[in-house]
Design a protein around this motif. Structure first.
Motif, PDB file in Angstrom:
ATOM      1  N   LEU A 141       0.811  -1.018  -0.051  1.00  0.00           N
ATOM      2  CA  LEU A 141       0.046   0.081  -0.113  1.00  0.00           C
ATOM      3  C   LEU A 141       0.821   1.314  -0.018  1.00  0.00           C
ATOM      4  CD1 LEU A 141      -2.709  -1.062   2.432  1.00  0.00           C
ATOM      5  CD2 LEU A 141      -2.732  -0.985  -0.045  1.00  0.00           C
ATOM      6  N   LEU A 142       2.275   1.086   0.083  1.00  0.00           N
ATOM      7  CA  LEU A 142       3.020   2.284  -0.263  1.00  0.00           C
ATOM      8  C   LEU A 142       3.579   2.140  -1.407  1.00  0.00           C
ATOM      9  CD1 LEU A 142       4.759   4.571   0.935  1.00  0.00           C
ATOM     10  CD2 LEU A 142       6.214   3.088   1.431  1.00  0.00           C
ATOM     11  N   GLU A 143       3.411   3.482  -2.130  1.00  0.00           N
ATOM     12  CA  GLU A 143       4.167   3.678  -3.685  1.00  0.00           C
ATOM     13  C   GLU A 143       5.025   4.639  -3.479  1.00  0.00           C
ATOM     14  OE1 GLU A 143       1.050   4.645  -6.411  1.00  0.00           O
ATOM     15  OE2 GLU A 143       2.456   5.403  -7.804  1.00  0.00           O
ATOM     16  N   LEU A 144       6.203   4.445  -4.122  1.00  0.00           N
ATOM     17  CA  LEU A 144       7.296   5.248  -4.270  1.00  0.00           C
ATOM     18  C   LEU A 144       7.415   5.963  -5.478  1.00  0.00           C
ATOM     19  CD1 LEU A 144       9.903   3.504  -1.852  1.00  0.00           C
ATOM     20  CD2 LEU A 144       8.326   5.579  -1.172  1.00  0.00           C
ATOM     21  N   GLU A 145       7.270   7.149  -5.593  1.00  0.00           N
ATOM     22  CA  GLU A 145       7.495   7.826  -6.979  1.00  0.00           C
ATOM     23  C   GLU A 145       8.952   8.182  -7.235  1.00  0.00           C
ATOM     24  OE1 GLU A 145       4.512  10.718  -7.827  1.00  0.00           O
ATOM     25  OE2 GLU A 145       2.803   9.575  -7.261  1.00  0.00           O
ATOM     26  N   LEU A 146       9.488   7.883  -8.321  1.00  0.00           N
ATOM     27  CA  LEU A 146      10.786   8.411  -8.598  1.00  0.00           C
ATOM     28  C   LEU A 146      11.026   8.912 -10.072  1.00  0.00           C
ATOM     29  CD1 LEU A 146      12.136   4.818  -7.654  1.00  0.00           C
ATOM     30  CD2 LEU A 146      12.768   6.679  -6.595  1.00  0.00           C
ATOM     31  N   THR A 147      11.652   9.704 -10.290  1.00  0.00           N
ATOM     32  CA  THR A 147      11.830  10.460 -11.751  1.00  0.00           C
ATOM     33  C   THR A 147      12.760   9.723 -12.475  1.00  0.00           C
ATOM     34  OG1 THR A 147      13.163  12.042 -11.392  1.00  0.00           O
ATOM     35  CG2 THR A 147      11.094  12.707 -10.850  1.00  0.00           C
ATOM     36  N   GLU A 148      12.708   9.861 -13.971  1.00  0.00           N
ATOM     37  CA  GLU A 148      13.749   9.083 -14.776  1.00  0.00           C
ATOM     38  C   GLU A 148      15.134   9.804 -14.287  1.00  0.00           C
ATOM     39  OE1 GLU A 148      11.813   9.253 -19.187  1.00  0.00           O
ATOM     40  OE2 GLU A 148      10.770  10.898 -17.950  1.00  0.00           O
ATOM     41  N   GLY A 149      15.361  11.099 -14.052  1.00  0.00           N
ATOM     42  CA  GLY A 149      16.476  11.709 -13.621  1.00  0.00           C
ATOM     43  C   GLY A 149      17.215  10.863 -12.618  1.00  0.00           C
ATOM     44  N   THR A 150      16.379  10.624 -11.633  1.00  0.00           N
ATOM     45  CA  THR A 150      16.707   9.823 -10.446  1.00  0.00           C
ATOM     46  C   THR A 150      17.264   8.457 -10.624  1.00  0.00           C
ATOM     47  OG1 THR A 150      15.186  11.105  -9.040  1.00  0.00           O
ATOM     48  CG2 THR A 150      16.135   9.012  -8.154  1.00  0.00           C
ATOM     49  N   LEU A 151      16.513   7.669 -11.720  1.00  0.00           N
ATOM     50  CA  LEU A 151      16.740   6.424 -11.949  1.00  0.00           C
ATOM     51  C   LEU A 151      18.036   6.174 -12.872  1.00  0.00           C
ATOM     52  CD1 LEU A 151      12.965   5.248 -12.580  1.00  0.00           C
ATOM     53  CD2 LEU A 151      14.760   4.648 -10.835  1.00  0.00           C
ATOM     54  N   MET A 152      17.974   7.325 -14.132  1.00  0.00           N
ATOM     55  CA  MET A 152      19.056   7.132 -14.931  1.00  0.00           C
ATOM     56  C   MET A 152      20.409   7.264 -14.505  1.00  0.00           C
ATOM     57  SD  MET A 152      17.555   5.546 -17.402  1.00  0.00           S
ATOM     58  CE  MET A 152      19.219   5.348 -18.285  1.00  0.00           C
ATOM     59  N   ASP A 153      20.505   8.403 -13.381  1.00  0.00           N
ATOM     60  CA  ASP A 153      21.767   9.006 -13.121  1.00  0.00           C
ATOM     61  C   ASP A 153      22.950   7.845 -12.820  1.00  0.00           C
ATOM     62  OD1 ASP A 153      23.407  11.125 -12.299  1.00  0.00           O
ATOM     63  OD2 ASP A 153      22.847  10.400 -10.064  1.00  0.00           O
ATOM     64  N   ASP A 154      22.649   6.940 -12.111  1.00  0.00           N
ATOM     65  CA  ASP A 154      23.476   5.842 -12.081  1.00  0.00           C
ATOM     66  C   ASP A 154      22.736   4.321 -12.049  1.00  0.00           C
ATOM     67  OD1 ASP A 154      25.594   3.871 -11.281  1.00  0.00           O
ATOM     68  OD2 ASP A 154      26.102   4.782  -9.634  1.00  0.00           O
ATOM     69  N   ALA A 155      22.513   3.918 -13.376  1.00  0.00           N
ATOM     70  CA  ALA A 155      21.563   3.078 -13.613  1.00  0.00           C
ATOM     71  C   ALA A 155      21.952   1.771 -12.878  1.00  0.00           C
ATOM     72  CB  ALA A 155      21.392   2.588 -15.005  1.00  0.00           C
ATOM     73  N   ARG A 156      23.398   1.378 -12.782  1.00  0.00           N
ATOM     74  CA  ARG A 156      23.534   0.309 -12.182  1.00  0.00           C
ATOM     75  C   ARG A 156      23.411   0.223 -10.565  1.00  0.00           C
ATOM     76  NH1 ARG A 156      27.520  -3.115 -14.639  1.00  0.00           N
ATOM     77  NH2 ARG A 156      27.852  -1.373 -16.188  1.00  0.00           N
ATOM     78  N   ALA A 157      23.702   1.188  -9.890  1.00  0.00           N
ATOM     79  CA  ALA A 157      23.391   1.606  -8.562  1.00  0.00           C
ATOM     80  C   ALA A 157      21.758   1.515  -8.236  1.00  0.00           C
ATOM     81  CB  ALA A 157      23.820   2.830  -8.080  1.00  0.00           C
ATOM     82  N   THR A 158      21.078   2.217  -9.224  1.00  0.00           N
ATOM     83  CA  THR A 158      19.598   2.153  -9.327  1.00  0.00           C
ATOM     84  C   THR A 158      18.921   0.599  -9.393  1.00  0.00           C
ATOM     85  OG1 THR A 158      19.420   4.304 -10.339  1.00  0.00           O
ATOM     86  CG2 THR A 158      17.394   2.831 -10.608  1.00  0.00           C
TER      87      THR A 158
END
Ligand code: C2E
Ligand code: MG
Ligand code: MG
Ligand code: MG
Length: 285
Positions: free
Chosen positions: A146-163
């Protein structure tokens, strides 16, 4: 004459610059105290299933009630919170408050409601993130799904491996992950396929011109088709008219959020909407 004029201008300029810097510093000093002084609060905006018009979730949106300046928008203070690192304690407060609120609605006899929280890049990179999320869920009793976390493309793509590692940890907890403002950043399709998210939120800039804007209509349809092909749910943001909602239903969009369906509102209003059903919420907006 030109010289003295220039001098005056320089003086004027520097004093207004001083003012700007002052207010920036003051804002930062204020933000440091905002949490302990109880000046932050959350509003919740309903997310509605397009086909049934039922409320399935809400998005938590933070506000700052500044003692002198009145209510300050997150677009103004979230970037400052990011710069200063204050976003980490503020973000944790938002997370806990939203989880607790979701439980309170349930206790009031309402049906389970998913609550979405925006995560900024700095929070996503914080090595304690999964621990913070786990303890917010544990302390409030909110089931992870019931918890949704919203992330932006910028956040996700910044360091895709760590992401990828962080996303797997969060998915391991069982929380619902979505990509916010989709279409405004840069996503690699290759990563999109591998990121383990559940939903895309189409940015409101694509929705706002509908139904007239045929290019944005094409983009919206393409995002929905792609998302469904990847087995992701789609949320349309910024739905402001009934016409837009009809079009989105035609396109097969799953969820919608926007002023037409409900403004960001205090918890009591959401409780009322849940009681009356989504149809009443739409009628009232
Ligand atoms: P967002 O996550 O994309 O949130 C949607 C924004 O669109 C909200 O602005 C909402 O009030 C606004 N909105 C909703 N429906 C409509 C509509 O029909 N038309 C238009 N024109 N706008 C609509 P808000 O509340 O000012 O928040 C702005 C941004 O600030 C959010 O964008 C999010 O990126 C950030 N934000 C808000 N709360 C938090 C938070 O707790 N943590 C973090 N990290 N960021 C937050
Ligand atoms: Mg959001
Ligand atoms: Mg958005
Ligand atoms: Mg956003």
């Amino acid at each position: 004459h030109a010289k003295s004029c220039g001098k005056n201008n320089a003086k004027l300029y520097s004093s207004s610059l001083t003012m700007q810097i002052m207010s920036h510093v003051q804002l930062e000093v204020g933000l440091r105290k905002a949490l302990q002084n109880d000046e932050l609060y959350l509003l919740y905006q309903p997310q509605i299933a397009v086909a049934s018009t039922r409320i399935v979730g809400v998005e938590a949106l933070v506000r700052w009630r500044h003692p002198e300046r009145g209510i300050i928008s997150p677009t103004e203070f979230i970037p400052l919170a990011e710069e200063t690192g204050l976003i980490v304690p503020i973000g944790e407060w938002v997370l806990r408050t939203a989880c607790r609120q979701a439980m309170d609605w349930q206790v009031l006899g309402q049906r389970p409601l998913r609550v979405a929280v925006n995560l900024s890049a700095k929070q996503f990179k914080d090595e304690n993130l999964t621990q913070i999320v786990l303890s917010a869920l544990h302390d409030t009793g909110l089931p992870a799904h019931l918890l949704e976390l919203e992330l932006t493309e910028g956040t996700l793509m910044d360091d895709a491996r760590a992401t990828m590692v962080t996303l797997e940890q969060l998915r391991g907890i069982g929380v619902y992950l979505s990509i916010d403002d989709f279409g405004t950043g840069y996503s690699s399709m290759n990563y999109l396929k591998r990121f383990n998210v559940r939903a895309l939120k189409i940015d409101k800039s694509f929705i706002s011109g509908l139904p007239q804007d045929s290019e944005n209509a094409a983009i919206t349809r393409a995002i929905i088709a792609m998302a469904h092909g990847l087995k992701l749910a789609v949320v349309a943001e910024g739905v402001e008219t009934g016409e837009q909602l009809v079009l989105l239903e035609e396109y097969g969009c799953d969820l919608a959020q926007g002023y037409h369906l409900g403004r960001p509102s205090p918890p009591e209003i959401i409780a009322q909407m849940l009681g009356d059903g989504a149809a009443a919420a739409i009628a009232a907006s």
